[in-house]
Design a protein around this motif. Structure first.
Motif, PDB file in Angstrom:
ATOM      1  N   VAL A  88       0.849  -1.201   0.000  1.00 32.13           N
ATOM      2  CA  VAL A  88       0.000   0.000   0.000  1.00 32.13           C
ATOM      3  C   VAL A  88       0.881   1.247   0.000  1.00 32.13           C
ATOM      4  O   VAL A  88       0.622   2.213  -0.734  1.00 32.13           O
ATOM      5  CB  VAL A  88      -0.948  -0.010   1.210  1.00 32.13           C
ATOM      6  CG1 VAL A  88      -1.734   1.294   1.279  1.00 32.13           C
ATOM      7  CG2 VAL A  88      -1.911  -1.193   1.132  1.00 32.13           C
ATOM      8  N   GLY A  89       1.938   1.239   0.814  1.00 34.44           N
ATOM      9  CA  GLY A  89       2.871   2.352   0.796  1.00 34.44           C
ATOM     10  C   GLY A  89       3.560   2.504  -0.540  1.00 34.44           C
ATOM     11  O   GLY A  89       3.775   3.619  -1.030  1.00 34.44           O
ATOM     12  N   GLN A  90       3.895   1.394  -1.171  1.00 38.98           N
ATOM     13  CA  GLN A  90       4.532   1.428  -2.483  1.00 38.98           C
ATOM     14  C   GLN A  90       3.626   2.056  -3.531  1.00 38.98           C
ATOM     15  O   GLN A  90       4.092   2.754  -4.435  1.00 38.98           O
ATOM     16  CB  GLN A  90       4.935   0.014  -2.892  1.00 38.98           C
ATOM     17  CG  GLN A  90       6.086  -0.547  -2.085  1.00 38.98           C
ATOM     18  CD  GLN A  90       6.267  -2.035  -2.291  1.00 38.98           C
ATOM     19  OE1 GLN A  90       5.906  -2.574  -3.326  1.00 38.98           O
ATOM     20  NE2 GLN A  90       6.812  -2.708  -1.290  1.00 38.98           N
ATOM     21  N   LEU A  96       3.702   9.383  -6.107  1.00 39.62           N
ATOM     22  CA  LEU A  96       4.345  10.584  -5.584  1.00 39.62           C
ATOM     23  C   LEU A  96       5.697  10.841  -6.231  1.00 39.62           C
ATOM     24  O   LEU A  96       5.975  11.932  -6.744  1.00 39.62           O
ATOM     25  CB  LEU A  96       4.511  10.445  -4.064  1.00 39.62           C
ATOM     26  CG  LEU A  96       5.323  11.533  -3.365  1.00 39.62           C
ATOM     27  CD1 LEU A  96       4.602  12.862  -3.455  1.00 39.62           C
ATOM     28  CD2 LEU A  96       5.560  11.155  -1.900  1.00 39.62           C
ATOM     29  N   PHE A  97       6.563   9.829  -6.239  1.00 39.54           N
ATOM     30  CA  PHE A  97       7.919  10.040  -6.720  1.00 39.54           C
ATOM     31  C   PHE A  97       8.000  10.022  -8.243  1.00 39.54           C
ATOM     32  O   PHE A  97       8.912  10.616  -8.813  1.00 39.54           O
ATOM     33  CB  PHE A  97       8.855   9.009  -6.107  1.00 39.54           C
ATOM     34  CG  PHE A  97       9.129   9.265  -4.651  1.00 39.54           C
ATOM     35  CD1 PHE A  97       9.832  10.380  -4.251  1.00 39.54           C
ATOM     36  CD2 PHE A  97       8.648   8.400  -3.681  1.00 39.54           C
ATOM     37  CE1 PHE A  97      10.081  10.630  -2.914  1.00 39.54           C
ATOM     38  CE2 PHE A  97       8.883   8.632  -2.336  1.00 39.54           C
ATOM     39  CZ  PHE A  97       9.597   9.751  -1.947  1.00 39.54           C
ATOM     40  N   ILE A 142       6.637   3.408   0.885  1.00 43.91           N
ATOM     41  CA  ILE A 142       6.620   4.652   0.109  1.00 43.91           C
ATOM     42  C   ILE A 142       7.954   4.840  -0.604  1.00 43.91           C
ATOM     43  O   ILE A 142       8.006   5.239  -1.777  1.00 43.91           O
ATOM     44  CB  ILE A 142       6.303   5.852   1.022  1.00 43.91           C
ATOM     45  CG1 ILE A 142       4.876   5.722   1.581  1.00 43.91           C
ATOM     46  CG2 ILE A 142       6.454   7.170   0.261  1.00 43.91           C
ATOM     47  CD1 ILE A 142       4.513   6.817   2.574  1.00 43.91           C
ATOM     48  N   GLY A 143       9.047   4.537   0.100  1.00 48.15           N
ATOM     49  CA  GLY A 143      10.373   4.660  -0.512  1.00 48.15           C
ATOM     50  C   GLY A 143      10.635   3.616  -1.566  1.00 48.15           C
ATOM     51  O   GLY A 143      11.096   3.930  -2.671  1.00 48.15           O
ATOM     52  N   GLY A 406       4.262   8.192 -15.885  1.00 46.54           N
ATOM     53  CA  GLY A 406       3.516   7.073 -16.456  1.00 46.54           C
ATOM     54  C   GLY A 406       3.933   5.751 -15.845  1.00 46.54           C
ATOM     55  O   GLY A 406       3.084   4.919 -15.496  1.00 46.54           O
ATOM     56  N   VAL A 407       5.245   5.551 -15.713  1.00 50.58           N
ATOM     57  CA  VAL A 407       5.740   4.335 -15.073  1.00 50.58           C
ATOM     58  C   VAL A 407       5.314   4.318 -13.606  1.00 50.58           C
ATOM     59  O   VAL A 407       4.947   3.266 -13.063  1.00 50.58           O
ATOM     60  CB  VAL A 407       7.274   4.239 -15.187  1.00 50.58           C
ATOM     61  CG1 VAL A 407       7.802   3.038 -14.408  1.00 50.58           C
ATOM     62  CG2 VAL A 407       7.686   4.125 -16.657  1.00 50.58           C
ATOM     63  N   GLY A 408       5.310   5.482 -12.963  1.00 56.48           N
ATOM     64  CA  GLY A 408       4.896   5.559 -11.568  1.00 56.48           C
ATOM     65  C   GLY A 408       3.438   5.183 -11.375  1.00 56.48           C
ATOM     66  O   GLY A 408       3.098   4.420 -10.462  1.00 56.48           O
ATOM     67  N   PHE A 409       2.557   5.695 -12.238  1.00 55.63           N
ATOM     68  CA  PHE A 409       1.139   5.347 -12.144  1.00 55.63           C
ATOM     69  C   PHE A 409       0.933   3.859 -12.403  1.00 55.63           C
ATOM     70  O   PHE A 409       0.136   3.201 -11.721  1.00 55.63           O
ATOM     71  CB  PHE A 409       0.327   6.168 -13.142  1.00 55.63           C
ATOM     72  CG  PHE A 409      -0.194   7.468 -12.589  1.00 55.63           C
ATOM     73  CD1 PHE A 409      -1.512   7.603 -12.222  1.00 55.63           C
ATOM     74  CD2 PHE A 409       0.638   8.559 -12.448  1.00 55.63           C
ATOM     75  CE1 PHE A 409      -1.995   8.798 -11.713  1.00 55.63           C
ATOM     76  CE2 PHE A 409       0.174   9.767 -11.942  1.00 55.63           C
ATOM     77  CZ  PHE A 409      -1.148   9.894 -11.568  1.00 55.63           C
TER      78      PHE A 409
END
Length: 469
Positions: A88-90, A96-97, A142-143, A406-409
């Protein structure tokens, strides 16, 4: 201020003009003709170190979990929540990043993510209950969620079309190797030193990657997309010099025709318009399907062997390691062949082939650890070739202005699948029984195969600029 510095400052702040677009096209042409040099390999190794321990961190909890179940008297639902919290954090970190990398650059964002997941790895050492571990794993996620998509965008932007698949995937194969290393560490360390040793090992990247930061240039494609042509040219010149110093004669660069009407600004809403809408939905669907299955399997298997089949701890951890190791072998085979086979054909075949061992487990009832080891490992290894290469594919689907976001989403949906998989396993094992886990995963693999056949595009042998105007 020197003329060069003044020009760099002007290009840093100015909007990208048609003149800069022409310079950008020439720069891309120079990048496309470059061979794989030791300098490029060094970049792959440095980023690979961080990605290796990112993968290790993701799976470390699975090999700590058999002891935590006993120490904290965890229920199956609590086990699923602890495993899923990181994912979930990922999901949040990926979005975000990915967006941040479009604004401040790939390199600066990459090291923010590394600092975050390393510091939270240290925090996990002091977890005292299931709730505290959920909180630390969420923040750590998240990190880790931000590191891989940003690293993927960064690596892909240095390589030409002909060698991109093999070069990138030989970097990305470090991820399943990191998963396998987690199994090795778990097997040898947990029985002797306890679950905390898994997180002690995860602190290593802070000692390795920070000094190596100074050997890494910013992505020239990203610099050029921001109008920082002088800085981008300087990076490409370093790479060209690295090639010529080894006696390589570089071909004359052949620049593509410049589209003066092409968009240059980054706007995440473009992911959902024009040709990118179908690509976005496709990569989301593939990511959700494959990671729901694979992370549901690999994170739960050691606990299933230990709790359901009553195997000794070391045997449970060894069986989990075997699954990860076979996944690495399959990933290396994929890395060497995918530029010849193509992305779409490989993905469709893998999804459909994985249905067979999953249905076999459902039909047999998954009544023994040996059955699960053989058939679950086969399904995992087949689908791991899709899972570890989706970052390559998603990076190919978007232009530089949208690539990281795009890769992040897409990675966010990957993480969503990773989070859902363990929770699905936990709820089904506690309810209808383990055989129905594999029936659910077989249906998910079928959906992934159909999405690939219907919607995926082929990207092999094409430059990033050809694929995404």
């Amino acid at each position: 201020m020197s003329a060069l510095a003044a020009e760099g400052a002007m290009l840093h702040t100015a909007d990208v003009t048609p003149l800069n677009a022409a310079a950008n096209a020439q720069l891309i042409a120079r990048l496309e003709r470059l061979p794989i040099t030791p300098r490029l390999t060094l970049l792959r190794v440095i980023v690979g170190i961080a990605t290796f321990f990112d993968a290790y961190t993701v799976l470390a909890i699975a090999f700590a979990m058999p002891q935590l179940v006993s120490e904290w008297a965890l229920t199956p639902a609590e086990v699923g929540a602890i495993i899923s919290a990181g994912y979930v954090g990922q999901l949040l970190g990926a979005v975000l990043f990915g967006s941040l990398a479009e604004k401040i650059g790939r390199l600066r964002t990459l090291f923010i993510t590394i600092a975050l997941f390393v510091s939270m790895d240290a925090a996990c050492l002091f977890a005292w209950s299931g709730v505290s571990m959920i909180a630390f794993r969420f923040l750590q996620g998240i990190g880790t969620g931000g590191e891989v998509p940003v690293a993927s965008a960064y690596i892909s932007e240095f390589i030409g079309a002909e060698k991109r698949g093999r070069f990138f995937l030989l970097y990305e194969v470090i991820f399943p190797i990191g998963l396998m290393f987690a199994g090795t560490a778990g097997y040898f360390l947990v029985p002797l030193y306890g679950w905390k040793m898994m997180f002690v090992v995860g602190l290593i990247p802070s000692m390795l990657t920070i000094p190596l930061r100074w050997f890494m240039p910013e992505s020239p494609r990203w610099l050029a997309s921001k109008g920082r042509i002088v800085e981008a040219n300087a990076v490409v010149k370093i790479l060209e010099d690295s090639a010529t110093a080894r006696g390589v004669t570089l071909k004359s660069p052949v620049a593509r025709t410049v589209d003066l009407n092409a968009k240059v600004s980054s706007d995440w809403r473009e992911l959902f318009s024009g040709i990118y809408l179908k690509r976005t939905l496709t990569i989301w669907g593939l990511s959700l399907c494959v990671y729901m299955i694979n992370n549901g399997l690999v994170t739960w298997l050691p606990t299933l062997y230990s709790q359901l089949f009553q195997l000794p701890l070391k045997t449970s951890l060894a069986y989990g390691w075997i699954t990860s190791a076979v996944g690495v072998i399959a990933s290396i085979i994929c890395a060497l062949l995918i530029d010849k086979v193509g992305r779409k054909a490989w993905y469709a075949s893998a999804f459909l082939a994985a249905i067979v061992p999953l249905l076999a487990l459902c039909w047999l009832g998954a009544t023994s650890a040996t059955e699960v080891l053989i058939f679950a490992t086969a399904a995992y290894a087949i689908l791991q070739t899709v899972a570890f290469s989706l970052y390559l594919y998603s990076a190919e689907l978007y232009p530089t202005r949208l690539r990281a976001v795009g890769v992040g989403f897409g990675s966010a949906w990957l993480r969503a699948g990773s989070s859902m998989g363990p929770m699905i396993v936990g709820s089904i094992v506690a309810g209808p029984g383990i055989r129905y886990v594999f029936a659910a995963f077989a249906a998910t693999a079928l959906i992934g195969g159909l999405v690939t056949l219907r919607s995926a595009i082929e990207t092999k042998g094409k430059s990033l600029e050809e694929l995404s105007p």
